[in-house]
Each structure stands twice: as structure tokens, then as C-alpha cells.
Design an enzyme around this catalytic site. Structure first.
Site, PDB file in Angstrom:
ATOM      1  CE1 TYR A   1      29.823  43.261  48.813  1.00  0.00           C
ATOM      2  CE2 TYR A   1      28.320  41.039  49.111  1.00  0.00           C
ATOM      3  CZ  TYR A   1      29.451  41.842  49.567  1.00  0.00           C
ATOM      4  OH  TYR A   1      30.038  41.453  50.414  1.00  0.00           O
TER       5      TYR A   1
ATOM      6  CG  HIS B   1      29.797  46.773  53.340  1.00  0.00           C
ATOM      7  ND1 HIS B   1      29.133  46.449  52.115  1.00  0.00           N
ATOM      8  CD2 HIS B   1      30.875  45.796  53.449  1.00  0.00           C
ATOM      9  CE1 HIS B   1      29.745  45.398  51.357  1.00  0.00           C
ATOM     10  NE2 HIS B   1      30.516  45.271  52.242  1.00  0.00           N
TER      11      HIS B   1
END
Length: 274
Positions: A49, A107
Site C-alpha cells: 500500500y 498478501h
């Protein structure tokens, strides 16, 4: 502050968290600061992110004791080697200004990863106290089975896209059978909930919005948490207010009847969902 329900089992975390995907910089810091002030205690971020520094700034500025906040971050799929995972968590901790995260996830799976080696490294990080729990994200049942049964890893969570328009029955069944929490990302279907009359009807019945009803539908489920992204204070408040809605069997039947085949996060590197 609305009382925050906690997931059961080995992973005791607030069922409602704040997602921070696509937030950045001071805007991200401000959003996390607002959420913490409103009573959120579950914050989700990730290496990919690019906002861990912004999240860390909010945590530091909040004045809230670290042990009162459940913090999740994730290692990107390009770093799924033992050395890569260790470098990733060390960098994440520095950016987040903390000595540990509560939950550390893979992830996305990678076809080239040595899953056993990666999970062994994550287990070492847990033993060292850098992470409290380890888990995965975007894992299919087959991948979960490999991690849990073939490798014997103590997986605490699988974070997947889950909302009223996408069913995850197989993942949920396996997770519940093995004491694994499921965290729903994109729990509001990226804002696509306004076109379903059945959802609107349930919302009107409760004097709520379709988003609030859809969120409560998830939060009512055993072993399920949700992390809607919410930058604005009014949206954060609305998501908290969803906790006060009481859905009945008629409501749940109407929501269960909505189409359950609409996946909105499906990058080229995603696993075979079947």
C-alpha cells in the site's frame, strides 16, 4: 463509542476494522487518526500500500496504548522468500513505529514461492515476538489445506474479498473447521450495493443504508471480521453504526438470495479461484 465485538478462537481481534488500501500520506494519517478517535482499534495496512509510514504516524500521534490496537500488515508476493519476508517485516515495523504487529499475512500467493519455507520464517518471526499471529490472504481452500495440513502451519487468518455479492462458503467452511478467522476485504463491494432492490428493502426496514446492512450481514457471521476502507468521518461513523443493526431471519434470507458470483479484485497474478 459502540461496543466492538471481537472474533472468537485463537485470534481475538475487533470484528470491524479500518482498511487503508489506496490511502496515502497525510490524508491516510488523518483518516486513521479520525478512526482511532471514534473508537476503531483494528487497523489494516500492507507493504504494497505504500502507507505504513502514514499509518505509523497516526498510531504515534493518537496517544492510544499500543496494546489496545490490533495492527495488521502484509508481505507482498514478490518478497516470498525467507530473506525477503524478514526484510519486509523489519521495514514494516520501522515504518509503523512499533516493535510488533498483531497479524502478519502473505498478501497474495505466488506460484514460485516455497510456501513451507516462507511459513517457517513467519513462524520464527512469531517466536521472536515481531508478530503475534501469522496468516494468509487471497488463499483458496487448496492453498489453505497445503498450509495447514501438508505444512502444519498455525494459520490464524485468511483475508479474502467477501461481500453480499460474492460467496465464500468453501473458504468459510474450511476456516471454521480449523479455527481460522476470515477477514473480509472490500466488504461493501467497492460501492456497488445500490442497485439491488432486496438490499435496499432490508435497509429501509431498519432505517439504514444498504452498505450498513451489507456490513452487518458479514459482522454477524461466526469467525468473520471486515475491514471497509473509510477515509471520511461520516463514513467511519456509519460503519460503526452498522453494529447496532439487528438483522432477522427474513433479512438474512433476502441477503443470501443476492447473486454471489461477483468478484471485483482479480489481478493477473491471482490464484485459480476454483
Amino acid at each position: 463509542m459502540t461496543s466492538m465485538p471481537i472474533t472468537g478462537g485463537a485470534l481475538a481481534m475487533p470484528k470491524l476494522g479500518l482498511g487503508t488500501w489506496r490511502m496515502s500520506g497525510r490524508d491516510c494519517t488523518a483518516a486513521v487518526t479520525r478512526a482511532l478517535a471514534l473508537g476503531y482499534r483494528h487497523i489494516d495496512t500492507a507493504e504494497m500500500y505504500g502507507n505504513e509510514e502514514a499509518v505509523g504516524a497516526a498510531l504515534a500521534e493518537s496517544g492510544i496504548p499500543r496494546d489496545e490496537i490490533f495492527l495488521t500488515t502484509k508481505v507482498w508476493y514478490e518478497n516470498l522468500t525467507p530473506d525477503g519476508v524478514r526484510r519486509a517485516i523489519e521495514a514494516s515495523l520501522a515504518k509503523l513505529r512499533t516493535d510488533h504487529v498483531n497479524l502478519f499475512l502473505i498478501h497474495w500467493p505466488s506460484p514460485s514461492m516455497n510456501l513451507a519455507a516462507v511459513l517457517a520464517t513467519m513462524a520464527h518471526l512469531k517466536h521472536e515476538g515481531l508478530v503475534r499471529h501469522i496468516g494468509v490472504s487471497n488463499f483458496t481452500v487448496a492453498l489453505m489445506r497445503q498450509a495447514v495440513e501438508a505444512i502444519g502451519a498455525e494459520i490464524a487468518c485468511n483475508q479474502v474479498e467477501y461481500h453480499v455479492l460474492l460467496g465464500q462458503d468453501a473458504v468459510l467452511d474450511y476456516a471454521r473447521a480449523h479455527g481460522i478467522t476470515v477477514t473480509a476485504y472490500c466488504p461493501l463491494a467497492q460501492g456497488r450495493l445500490g442497485d439491488h432492490p432486496a438490499l435496499a428493502e432490508v435497509a429501509a426496514k431498519h432505517g439504514a443504508t444498504p452498505a450498513q446492512v451489507a456490513l452487518k450481514y458479514l459482522l454477524d457471521q461466526d469467525g468473520v471480521a471486515a475491514i471497509p476502507k473509510a477515509a471520511r468521518e461520516e463514513t467511519q461513523r456509519a460503519n460503526l453504526a452498522a453494529l447496532a443493526i439487528t438483522l432477522d431471519d427474513e433479512d438474512r434470507t433476502a441477503l443470501a438470495a443476492l447473486p454471489k458470483n461477483q468478484r471485483f479484485v482479480d489481478p493477473a497474478f491471482a490464484p485459480d479461484w476454483d
